[in-house]
Design an enzyme around this catalytic site. Sequence first.
Site, PDB file in Angstrom:
ATOM      1  N   VAL A  32      10.314  -4.691 -13.768  1.00 23.95           N
ATOM      2  CA  VAL A  32      11.109  -5.645 -14.920  1.00 23.95           C
ATOM      3  C   VAL A  32      11.880  -6.462 -14.785  1.00 23.95           C
ATOM      4  O   VAL A  32      11.906  -7.880 -14.786  1.00 23.95           O
ATOM      5  CB  VAL A  32      11.530  -4.689 -16.275  1.00 23.95           C
ATOM      6  CG1 VAL A  32      12.421  -5.439 -16.958  1.00 23.95           C
ATOM      7  CG2 VAL A  32      10.449  -3.000 -16.280  1.00 23.95           C
ATOM      8  N   PRO A  52      21.705  -1.636  -5.721  1.00 18.87           N
ATOM      9  CA  PRO A  52      21.756  -1.109  -4.828  1.00 18.87           C
ATOM     10  C   PRO A  52      20.100  -2.409  -4.381  1.00 18.87           C
ATOM     11  O   PRO A  52      19.440  -1.834  -4.874  1.00 18.87           O
ATOM     12  CB  PRO A  52      21.532  -0.040  -5.187  1.00 18.87           C
ATOM     13  CG  PRO A  52      21.847   0.658  -6.886  1.00 18.87           C
ATOM     14  CD  PRO A  52      21.872  -1.146  -7.169  1.00 18.87           C
ATOM     15  N   ALA A  54      18.288  -0.389  -2.177  1.00 17.24           N
ATOM     16  CA  ALA A  54      17.490   0.150  -2.496  1.00 17.24           C
ATOM     17  C   ALA A  54      16.344   0.085  -3.591  1.00 17.24           C
ATOM     18  O   ALA A  54      15.645   0.472  -3.290  1.00 17.24           O
ATOM     19  CB  ALA A  54      17.333   1.771  -2.046  1.00 17.24           C
ATOM     20  N   GLY A  55      16.916  -0.420  -4.619  1.00 17.24           N
ATOM     21  CA  GLY A  55      16.185  -0.762  -6.384  1.00 17.24           C
ATOM     22  C   GLY A  55      15.683  -1.367  -6.158  1.00 17.24           C
ATOM     23  O   GLY A  55      14.691  -1.589  -7.114  1.00 17.24           O
ATOM     24  N   ASP A 118      13.793  -1.327 -22.551  1.00 12.44           N
ATOM     25  CA  ASP A 118      13.130  -0.106 -23.402  1.00 12.44           C
ATOM     26  C   ASP A 118      14.152   0.850 -24.012  1.00 12.44           C
ATOM     27  O   ASP A 118      14.206   1.956 -24.829  1.00 12.44           O
ATOM     28  CB  ASP A 118      13.631   1.010 -22.192  1.00 12.44           C
ATOM     29  CG  ASP A 118      11.798   0.581 -20.880  1.00 12.44           C
ATOM     30  OD1 ASP A 118      11.343   0.042 -22.162  1.00 12.44           O
ATOM     31  OD2 ASP A 118      12.195   0.701 -19.852  1.00 12.44           O
TER      32      ASP A 118
END
Lengths: 283, 283
Positions: A32, A52, A54-55, A118
Amino acid sequence: MVSDAPQLSGGSLLIAWQLRNKHVLIVGGGEVASGRIESILVADASISLICPRAGLHPRSRRLIEQHPDRITYHDRVFSGPGDLEDIDMVLTAIDDVSRSREIYSLCRDTKIPVNVADIPDACDFYFGSQVRDGPLQIMISTNGESPKMSAMIRRRIERCLEGYEGEAIAKAGVLRQQLKERAPGVGGDVGRRRMRWMIDICNAWEMEDFTLLDDEMIKRLLDEGWEKNIVPSVEDVGGTSRRASRRREDPEASTLSIVLPSLGAFLAGAAFATLGLMLKRRR
Amino acid sequence: MVSDAPQLSGGSLLIAWQLRNKHVLIVGGGEVASGRIESILVADASISLICPRAGLHPRSRRLIEQHPDRITYHDRVFSGPGDLEDIDMVLTAIDDVSRSREIYSLCRDTKIPVNVADIPDACDFYFGSQVRDGPLQIMISTNGESPKMSAMIRRRIERCLEGYEGEAIAKAGVLRQQLKERAPGVGGDVGRRRMRWMIDICNAWEMEDFTLLDDEMIKRLLDEGWEKNIVPSVEDVGGTSRRASRRREDPEASTLSIVLPSLGAFLAGAAFATLGLMLKRRR
């Protein structure tokens, strides 16, 4: 404006927010967020991206690599009010609901426009499906009723555009700009006359024909049109109307498509009957 | 999201600003302002309108009379910072450029989103041409290049919509709401399953068929679809697909339109040849 006889409630205010030279904070780097990054780049803002490593979604990573001058990447989580300094807009797209709400309330306190993915009630504004072709931008919103259907309507609108609209609008913008340089002044009579003449050209010409405009044609359009206060045709300024030239071909094509099969059937019928009679005579 | 392979610059950020229960100040009551009033009413905000009565466009006057509960009218000119108290957004549409810029800078200082008509550099956001059909809102922006062409694109989009889209989206929203009540919970697995199922229904059904949905059909759709984790057809839940029923007629029509003339031509050819040969035999 809203379209005719609108029902005056239950909607949103659809607007084109201006972000040129503004600074936007995006918290999160997933799928998103990668869409948000593109939308903000389109609007000519610089971005601080906090997520981060990793994300990071592959698309986010690619955008960070492709636009080091426009995206400042921070390999960490959101660290508090300090991250909001000199920020003009905040977009968050993280899974942590309580952190999202914390960021939202910080933005409320400092009156920074914010969208929290969201969590509708933590948004000053929503995003919608979008179509873009150069300077032409179209947004489709279903006011949260059906994101899927807004994507379907987007594809339908893409199909009903013919592909030249963005270029035609850009060329009309160039014409408008050169007209302003020739007849300067904000508002007033000259402003009204400029607007009137541009509208007359848009009404007289096929939108597609604006794509033909080059410097020479624009000069002739201003010399022979604006100066004499008339609306020249595409041909008058040295062009050949694409739409009109196609129109001249179409009818022939469509006529043939009816004549040929019928002619074939006629000959077939004739041949069939002739054959039949000849065989009869043989006996 | 922006559409495929976008050029990542030169645009705006198109957004659906949320104004439910917000308070908007509109300075000016002329024709432009009357359009602004409608747009703000659509977005469910309350309005403070500041404009000397003499400057009110008939449409502004009518809207003030029709919505006394939503529009607070002040028969005077803008009087300074006091007018901005508890205001969430400011729209001005007056001829006085210096007054407009004064209002703009006051809004900047207090970080109130502001649009000043006809002065692009005094705007946090622009308006565009809009299409509305119930919950469906579409905005067309040419990023200031050609307002006239954005109106032309608006009419083209209105023509390529079929008229049922707003109702279909509203019904899909009702289905989505009742699904949420039956399978509550924000995000997580149930959220994903709800989204997936709604998308599957939207893909399986013609958009037009959503207009058929009534309480009974929605109940059957949830009982026989959601509960069993399948996607029933319109017929399965007691409806008759409108699009499908039309499609059954179309091909016959189009086939006949080719067969009949050809058959006619065939018989004509046969008759012609027969006649020709018979005359030949006479001699």
